[in-house]
Design a protein around this motif. Structure first.
Motif, PDB file in Angstrom:
ATOM      1  N   LEU A   1      16.232   0.920  36.605  1.00  0.00           N
ATOM      2  CA  LEU A   1      16.821   2.193  36.975  1.00  0.00           C
ATOM      3  C   LEU A   1      17.183   3.001  35.737  1.00  0.00           C
ATOM      4  N   ASN A   2      17.137   4.308  35.882  1.00  0.00           N
ATOM      5  CA  ASN A   2      17.601   5.206  34.836  1.00  0.00           C
ATOM      6  C   ASN A   2      19.098   5.427  35.054  1.00  0.00           C
ATOM      7  N   VAL A   3      19.911   5.106  34.049  1.00  0.00           N
ATOM      8  CA  VAL A   3      21.360   5.077  34.224  1.00  0.00           C
ATOM      9  C   VAL A   3      22.037   6.177  33.418  1.00  0.00           C
ATOM     10  N   SER A   4      22.972   6.860  34.055  1.00  0.00           N
ATOM     11  CA  SER A   4      23.871   7.802  33.386  1.00  0.00           C
ATOM     12  C   SER A   4      25.279   7.508  33.876  1.00  0.00           C
ATOM     13  N   TYR A   5      26.274   8.154  33.284  1.00  0.00           N
ATOM     14  CA  TYR A   5      27.653   7.801  33.657  1.00  0.00           C
ATOM     15  C   TYR A   5      28.596   8.978  33.506  1.00  0.00           C
ATOM     16  N   HIS A   6      29.738   8.851  34.189  1.00  0.00           N
ATOM     17  CA  HIS A   6      30.813   9.831  34.106  1.00  0.00           C
ATOM     18  C   HIS A   6      32.127   9.104  33.837  1.00  0.00           C
ATOM     19  N   GLY A   7      32.994   9.743  33.078  1.00  0.00           N
ATOM     20  CA  GLY A   7      34.316   9.207  32.791  1.00  0.00           C
ATOM     21  C   GLY A   7      35.138  10.271  32.106  1.00  0.00           C
ATOM     22  N   PRO A   8      36.346   9.929  31.685  1.00  0.00           N
ATOM     23  CA  PRO A   8      37.199  10.926  31.031  1.00  0.00           C
ATOM     24  C   PRO A   8      36.589  11.491  29.756  1.00  0.00           C
ATOM     25  N   ARG A   9      35.773  10.661  29.079  1.00  0.00           N
ATOM     26  CA  ARG A   9      35.188  11.108  27.812  1.00  0.00           C
ATOM     27  C   ARG A   9      33.940  10.257  27.532  1.00  0.00           C
ATOM     28  N   PRO A  10      33.007  10.768  26.738  1.00  0.00           N
ATOM     29  CA  PRO A  10      31.827   9.956  26.401  1.00  0.00           C
ATOM     30  C   PRO A  10      32.207   8.789  25.508  1.00  0.00           C
ATOM     31  N   LYS A  11      31.434   7.721  25.604  1.00  0.00           N
ATOM     32  CA  LYS A  11      31.649   6.536  24.777  1.00  0.00           C
ATOM     33  C   LYS A  11      30.571   6.477  23.710  1.00  0.00           C
ATOM     34  N   SER A  12      30.970   6.129  22.503  1.00  0.00           N
ATOM     35  CA  SER A  12      30.023   6.100  21.394  1.00  0.00           C
ATOM     36  C   SER A  12      29.170   4.836  21.439  1.00  0.00           C
ATOM     37  N   GLY A  13      27.993   4.947  20.861  1.00  0.00           N
ATOM     38  CA  GLY A  13      27.127   3.784  20.699  1.00  0.00           C
ATOM     39  C   GLY A  13      26.394   3.342  21.948  1.00  0.00           C
ATOM     40  N   LEU A  14      26.290   4.201  22.961  1.00  0.00           N
ATOM     41  CA  LEU A  14      25.609   3.836  24.196  1.00  0.00           C
ATOM     42  C   LEU A  14      24.323   4.635  24.357  1.00  0.00           C
ATOM     43  N   LEU A  15      23.342   4.005  24.970  1.00  0.00           N
ATOM     44  CA  LEU A  15      22.090   4.690  25.256  1.00  0.00           C
ATOM     45  C   LEU A  15      22.181   5.501  26.542  1.00  0.00           C
ATOM     46  N   TYR A  16      23.165   5.205  27.386  1.00  0.00           N
ATOM     47  CA  TYR A  16      23.282   5.874  28.671  1.00  0.00           C
ATOM     48  C   TYR A  16      23.793   7.303  28.490  1.00  0.00           C
ATOM     49  N   HIS A  17      23.247   8.196  29.307  1.00  0.00           N
ATOM     50  CA  HIS A  17      23.582   9.621  29.202  1.00  0.00           C
ATOM     51  C   HIS A  17      24.924   9.901  29.860  1.00  0.00           C
ATOM     52  N   TYR A  18      25.781  10.629  29.169  1.00  0.00           N
ATOM     53  CA  TYR A  18      27.092  10.992  29.698  1.00  0.00           C
ATOM     54  C   TYR A  18      27.022  12.330  30.422  1.00  0.00           C
ATOM     55  N   VAL A  19      27.649  12.389  31.598  1.00  0.00           N
ATOM     56  CA  VAL A  19      27.721  13.625  32.383  1.00  0.00           C
ATOM     57  C   VAL A  19      29.196  13.938  32.589  1.00  0.00           C
ATOM     58  N   ALA A  20      29.639  15.075  32.108  1.00  0.00           N
ATOM     59  CA  ALA A  20      31.066  15.395  32.108  1.00  0.00           C
ATOM     60  C   ALA A  20      31.610  15.725  33.492  1.00  0.00           C
ATOM     61  N   ASP A  21      30.747  16.168  34.402  1.00  0.00           N
ATOM     62  CA  ASP A  21      31.186  16.594  35.725  1.00  0.00           C
ATOM     63  C   ASP A  21      30.641  15.639  36.784  1.00  0.00           C
ATOM     64  N   ILE A  22      31.511  15.081  37.619  1.00  0.00           N
ATOM     65  CA  ILE A  22      31.069  14.089  38.598  1.00  0.00           C
ATOM     66  C   ILE A  22      30.173  14.711  39.665  1.00  0.00           C
ATOM     67  N   VAL A  23      30.384  15.972  40.004  1.00  0.00           N
ATOM     68  CA  VAL A  23      29.506  16.628  40.975  1.00  0.00           C
ATOM     69  C   VAL A  23      28.092  16.746  40.417  1.00  0.00           C
ATOM     70  N   ALA A  24      27.986  17.103  39.139  1.00  0.00           N
ATOM     71  CA  ALA A  24      26.680  17.189  38.500  1.00  0.00           C
ATOM     72  C   ALA A  24      26.018  15.818  38.432  1.00  0.00           C
ATOM     73  N   LEU A  25      26.812  14.778  38.184  1.00  0.00           N
ATOM     74  CA  LEU A  25      26.251  13.423  38.162  1.00  0.00           C
ATOM     75  C   LEU A  25      25.713  13.055  39.538  1.00  0.00           C
ATOM     76  N   ALA A  26      26.507  13.303  40.584  1.00  0.00           N
ATOM     77  CA  ALA A  26      26.078  12.967  41.945  1.00  0.00           C
ATOM     78  C   ALA A  26      24.781  13.676  42.310  1.00  0.00           C
ATOM     79  N   ALA A  27      24.645  14.926  41.875  1.00  0.00           N
ATOM     80  CA  ALA A  27      23.442  15.697  42.193  1.00  0.00           C
ATOM     81  C   ALA A  27      22.209  15.156  41.482  1.00  0.00           C
TER      82      ALA A  27
END
Length: 305
Positions: free
Chosen positions: A169-195
């Motif tokens: 699977l292609n993985v991205s994530y949402h949280g209070p802030r991005p985490k360093s050193g990860l290959l996974y894409h950070y999405v700042a808005d949970i609605v945008a992530l869900a979409a």
């Protein structure tokens, strides 16, 4: 077996599952909550360690009976049931056991992804009912190659992300802030992530900052081909909005191990064929029991076996 006199005396601040209590009793002299008031004050005053469940917290009435308490082991990862400043004011150090919960909770999240996408529970019922002879069941959803969004990339979320990435699977994530050193894409808005994903997996803490973080807007963005997976806490999902989405099929389905009401969830869930329900059982494995007993005993100063 360790003699009772050699075991650290430990207060229970709530009920423990029978198998957990039995395992701890091998190495700890457990005092049940209803026994505490019956102990002489001098004996209660000698108790320095206590154990509780994360979903029970630490009742003040019991803490008041334990003036010398310094160490509290909590079986679980969550902290929402604890008044940490109040514990600190009493001189009590709180030790949750999050790392003991990681692997099994992550396994359950992935299991629910497959169970709801591949309709595994209904397939089992189809075979048992004898309906297979009447023809094939309807088609399900492939998991490999899909997109997963993890909400809360802490210890458990990272384990889920790694597992899902490992099966394609292609993985991205949402949280209070991005985490360093990860290959996974950070999405700042949970609605945008869900979409943007097919599976929205909840692994965030359950507190006031995440209450109903999954609301109607998020579910609308997830859409009719999207699945919600929750192994976090029931509070992170607006259940009325989720039930409406499942009943109206504005999302494809859900896999739930936690609910707003436990152990009796909203009865509307029971009538739905597009949801897989579990009894808050992510960590109920033999491996977890063994590791949890070892960790609680380590925290509370019991000798190794």
């Amino acid at each position: 077996m360790t003699d009772r006199s050699d075991k650290p005396r430990v207060a229970m601040l709530g009920a423990l599952a029978p198998d957990l209590r039995a395992g701890l009793a091998e190495r700890l002299d457990l005092v049940a909550p209803d026994q505490l008031p019956q102990l002489p004050a001098a004996e209660r005053g000698g108790i320095k360690g206590a154990v509780t469940m994360a979903m029970q917290g630490a009742p003040e009435a019991l803490l008041d009976l334990l003036p010398s308490l310094t160490t509290l082991a909590s079986c679980g990862a969550g902290l929402e049931k604890f008044d940490e400043p109040a514990l600190k004011a009493r001189g009590i150090a709180l030790y949750p056991t999050p790392h003991v919960m990681t692997e099994d909770t992550a396994d359950m999240a992935v299991a629910l992804v497959y169970a709801v996408a591949r309709d595994i529970v209904a397939g089992d019922a189809y075979v048992r009912s004898g309906r297979w002879k009447n023809g094939r069941r309807s088609r399900a959803t492939r998991v490999a190659g899909k997109r997963a969004g993890i909400v809360g990339l802490g210890r458990i979320g990272r384990a889920v992300a790694d597992r899902l990435a490992g099966v394609g699977l292609n993985v991205s994530y949402h949280g209070p802030r991005p985490k360093s050193g990860l290959l996974y894409h950070y999405v700042a808005d949970i609605v945008a992530l869900a979409a943007a994903v097919d599976f929205l997996v909840m692994t965030c803490p359950g507190d006031e900052t995440t209450r109903h973080i999954v609301n109607r807007d998020v579910l609308r963005a997830l859409g009719p081909s999207g699945f919600l997976i929750n192994v976090s806490r029931g509070t992170v999902v607006d259940e009325e909005a989720l039930l409406e989405a499942l009943e109206n099929k504005t999302i494809a389905g859900a896999g739930l191990d936690v609910f707003a009401q436990e152990p009796v969830p909203n009865s509307r869930f029971l009538a739905l064929s597009n949801v897989v329900l579990q009894p808050h059982a992510s960590v109920l494995t033999h491996d977890n029991l063994r590791e949890l007993v070892d960790e609680v005993c380590r925290i509370l100063g019991a000798s190794a076996q």
